[in-house]
Scaffold this motif. Structure first.
Motif, PDB file in Angstrom:
ATOM      1  N   ALA A 110       1.138  -1.106   0.126  1.00  0.00           N
ATOM      2  CA  ALA A 110       0.132   0.120   0.062  1.00  0.00           C
ATOM      3  C   ALA A 110       0.949   1.257   0.081  1.00  0.00           C
ATOM      4  CB  ALA A 110      -0.833   0.167   1.303  1.00  0.00           C
ATOM      5  N   LYS A 111       0.680   2.186  -0.960  1.00  0.00           N
ATOM      6  CA  LYS A 111       1.508   3.385  -1.183  1.00  0.00           C
ATOM      7  C   LYS A 111       2.961   2.985  -1.274  1.00  0.00           C
ATOM      8  CE  LYS A 111       0.560   6.938   1.310  1.00  0.00           C
ATOM      9  NZ  LYS A 111       0.096   7.944   2.252  1.00  0.00           N
ATOM     10  N   GLY A 112       3.243   1.820  -2.062  1.00  0.00           N
ATOM     11  CA  GLY A 112       4.377   1.140  -2.455  1.00  0.00           C
ATOM     12  C   GLY A 112       5.277   0.714  -1.035  1.00  0.00           C
ATOM     13  N   ARG A 113       4.674   0.743   0.098  1.00  0.00           N
ATOM     14  CA  ARG A 113       5.268  -0.102   1.146  1.00  0.00           C
ATOM     15  C   ARG A 113       4.593  -1.463   1.242  1.00  0.00           C
ATOM     16  NH1 ARG A 113       3.727   4.191   5.549  1.00  0.00           N
ATOM     17  NH2 ARG A 113       4.640   2.780   6.838  1.00  0.00           N
ATOM     18  N   ILE A 114       5.440  -2.400   1.482  1.00  0.00           N
ATOM     19  CA  ILE A 114       5.084  -3.791   1.587  1.00  0.00           C
ATOM     20  C   ILE A 114       4.880  -4.179   3.134  1.00  0.00           C
ATOM     21  CG2 ILE A 114       5.748  -6.230   1.051  1.00  0.00           C
ATOM     22  CD1 ILE A 114       7.370  -5.223  -1.091  1.00  0.00           C
ATOM     23  N   PHE A 115       4.004  -4.901   3.525  1.00  0.00           N
ATOM     24  CA  PHE A 115       3.439  -5.600   4.732  1.00  0.00           C
ATOM     25  C   PHE A 115       3.275  -6.842   4.827  1.00  0.00           C
ATOM     26  CE2 PHE A 115       1.992  -1.026   4.416  1.00  0.00           C
ATOM     27  CZ  PHE A 115       2.482  -0.463   5.610  1.00  0.00           C
ATOM     28  N   ASP A 116       3.844  -7.541   5.782  1.00  0.00           N
ATOM     29  CA  ASP A 116       3.518  -8.918   5.895  1.00  0.00           C
ATOM     30  C   ASP A 116       2.301  -9.205   6.596  1.00  0.00           C
ATOM     31  OD1 ASP A 116       3.727 -11.808   6.589  1.00  0.00           O
ATOM     32  OD2 ASP A 116       5.681 -11.700   7.171  1.00  0.00           O
ATOM     33  N   VAL A 117       1.092  -9.501   6.195  1.00  0.00           N
ATOM     34  CA  VAL A 117      -0.041  -9.603   6.597  1.00  0.00           C
ATOM     35  C   VAL A 117      -0.515 -11.095   6.910  1.00  0.00           C
ATOM     36  CG1 VAL A 117      -1.017  -7.600   5.574  1.00  0.00           C
ATOM     37  CG2 VAL A 117      -1.355  -9.476   4.427  1.00  0.00           C
ATOM     38  N   LYS A 177      -0.489  -3.001  13.005  1.00  0.00           N
ATOM     39  CA  LYS A 177      -0.976  -4.557  13.119  1.00  0.00           C
ATOM     40  C   LYS A 177      -0.071  -5.326  12.539  1.00  0.00           C
ATOM     41  CE  LYS A 177      -5.176  -6.985  12.898  1.00  0.00           C
ATOM     42  NZ  LYS A 177      -6.604  -7.202  12.811  1.00  0.00           N
ATOM     43  N   TYR A 178       0.917  -5.003  11.469  1.00  0.00           N
ATOM     44  CA  TYR A 178       1.635  -5.928  10.517  1.00  0.00           C
ATOM     45  C   TYR A 178       3.219  -5.505  10.497  1.00  0.00           C
ATOM     46  CZ  TYR A 178      -2.962  -7.791   9.365  1.00  0.00           C
ATOM     47  OH  TYR A 178      -4.244  -8.252   9.491  1.00  0.00           O
ATOM     48  N   PRO A 179       4.136  -6.131  10.286  1.00  0.00           N
ATOM     49  CA  PRO A 179       5.315  -5.586  10.200  1.00  0.00           C
ATOM     50  C   PRO A 179       5.542  -5.245   8.720  1.00  0.00           C
ATOM     51  CG  PRO A 179       5.556  -7.882  10.312  1.00  0.00           C
ATOM     52  CD  PRO A 179       4.184  -7.515  10.713  1.00  0.00           C
ATOM     53  N   GLU A 180       6.295  -3.962   8.482  1.00  0.00           N
ATOM     54  CA  GLU A 180       6.534  -3.567   7.100  1.00  0.00           C
ATOM     55  C   GLU A 180       7.844  -4.185   6.844  1.00  0.00           C
ATOM     56  OE1 GLU A 180       7.436   0.659   4.985  1.00  0.00           O
ATOM     57  OE2 GLU A 180       6.737   0.726   6.879  1.00  0.00           O
ATOM     58  N   VAL A 181       7.812  -4.944   5.560  1.00  0.00           N
ATOM     59  CA  VAL A 181       9.119  -5.551   5.319  1.00  0.00           C
ATOM     60  C   VAL A 181       9.799  -4.828   4.158  1.00  0.00           C
ATOM     61  CG1 VAL A 181       8.187  -7.877   6.106  1.00  0.00           C
ATOM     62  CG2 VAL A 181       7.939  -7.036   3.815  1.00  0.00           C
ATOM     63  N   GLY A 182       9.385  -3.963   3.583  1.00  0.00           N
ATOM     64  CA  GLY A 182      10.186  -3.271   2.353  1.00  0.00           C
ATOM     65  C   GLY A 182       9.334  -2.469   1.383  1.00  0.00           C
ATOM     66  N   ILE A 183       9.893  -2.031   0.472  1.00  0.00           N
ATOM     67  CA  ILE A 183       9.205  -1.183  -0.643  1.00  0.00           C
ATOM     68  C   ILE A 183       8.998  -2.055  -1.785  1.00  0.00           C
ATOM     69  CG2 ILE A 183       9.769   1.165   0.658  1.00  0.00           C
ATOM     70  CD1 ILE A 183      11.772   1.356  -1.736  1.00  0.00           C
ATOM     71  N   VAL A 184       8.239  -1.457  -3.058  1.00  0.00           N
ATOM     72  CA  VAL A 184       8.257  -2.168  -4.288  1.00  0.00           C
ATOM     73  C   VAL A 184       8.979  -1.217  -5.194  1.00  0.00           C
ATOM     74  CG1 VAL A 184       6.527  -2.839  -6.190  1.00  0.00           C
ATOM     75  CG2 VAL A 184       5.655  -2.746  -3.683  1.00  0.00           C
ATOM     76  N   LEU A 185      10.088  -2.113  -5.642  1.00  0.00           N
ATOM     77  CA  LEU A 185      11.007  -1.317  -6.102  1.00  0.00           C
ATOM     78  C   LEU A 185      10.659  -0.773  -7.576  1.00  0.00           C
ATOM     79  CD1 LEU A 185      14.080  -3.950  -5.804  1.00  0.00           C
ATOM     80  CD2 LEU A 185      13.708  -1.603  -4.818  1.00  0.00           C
ATOM     81  N   ASP A 186       9.890  -1.497  -8.383  1.00  0.00           N
ATOM     82  CA  ASP A 186       9.350  -0.808  -9.634  1.00  0.00           C
ATOM     83  C   ASP A 186       7.874  -0.464  -9.612  1.00  0.00           C
ATOM     84  OD1 ASP A 186       8.637  -3.372  -9.264  1.00  0.00           O
ATOM     85  OD2 ASP A 186       8.845  -4.117 -11.506  1.00  0.00           O
TER      86      ASP A 186
END
Length: 193
Positions: A110-117, A177-186
């Protein structure tokens, strides 16, 4: 008590208005102090009973989930995969984490940020009501509160202010609620940060 006092006063005649103590004496007798103490003690005992002994009709509060004990119960308990290590992913790599494989984490962007759900697998995993969000950047769908296929993307430049607020609320929920694990590179997210 005041309504009873008014009724009592009216029945005694218009000219005679008894004092409060006369009214109390007529209502409960001369031992009204003992009645008052008994009333307070009764309320106190009832409050203690309600606090320590919940209603037998509401059994759900007293039933506690217990940890699995037998080997069969342990095997039946849901096992989550190891948490996703922090790292950025491309859109193609993100697709792999769409919830179809229970051995790997479920990821949402979401918004280019990756969450482990993965902890919310019942919602975002295979067969869950929001499984369509897994494995992609679903910013537009979150903002529009939509499950339509046409909204399952990250194009957010044309969103209204209220929709941007909804998207920000979703991101805050994910952060809490969930850990953020990174961003979407492209990633193709084109809305405000």
């Amino acid at each position: 008590a005041l309504a009873a006092y008014a009724i009592y006063a009216c029945t005694m005649g218009g000219d005679f208005l008894p004092s409060w103590s006369e009214f109390v004496d007529a209502s409960v007798g001369e031992k009204w102090q003992q009645v008052l103490v008994a009333l307070f003690v009764g309320y106190f005992v009832a409050a203690i009973a309600v606090y320590f002994f919940p209603s037998p009709f509401n059994r759900d509060r007293r039933v506690r989930k217990r940890a699995p004990v037998t080997e069969e119960e342990k095997a039946a308990a849901e096992i989550f995969p190891d948490p996703m290590p922090k790292g950025d992913l491309t859109r193609e790599e993100l697709k792999r984490y769409d919830g179809s494989n229970v051995a790997i984490p479920v990821l949402i962007a979401a918004k280019g940020r990756i969450f482990d759900v993965t902890k919310g697998r019942d919602f975002y995993g295979k067969g869950g009501p929001y499984n369509c969000f897994a494995g992609i950047d679903c910013s537009r769908a979150l903002a529009k509160v939509s499950l339509d296929r046409k909204d399952l993307n990250a194009k957010c430049a044309d969103l209204y202010a209220a929709e941007r607020d909804v998207l920000n609320d979703w991101v805050r929920k994910f952060e809490d609620k969930y850990p953020e694990v990174g961003i979407v590179l492209d990633g193709t997210y084109d809305g405000p940060p």
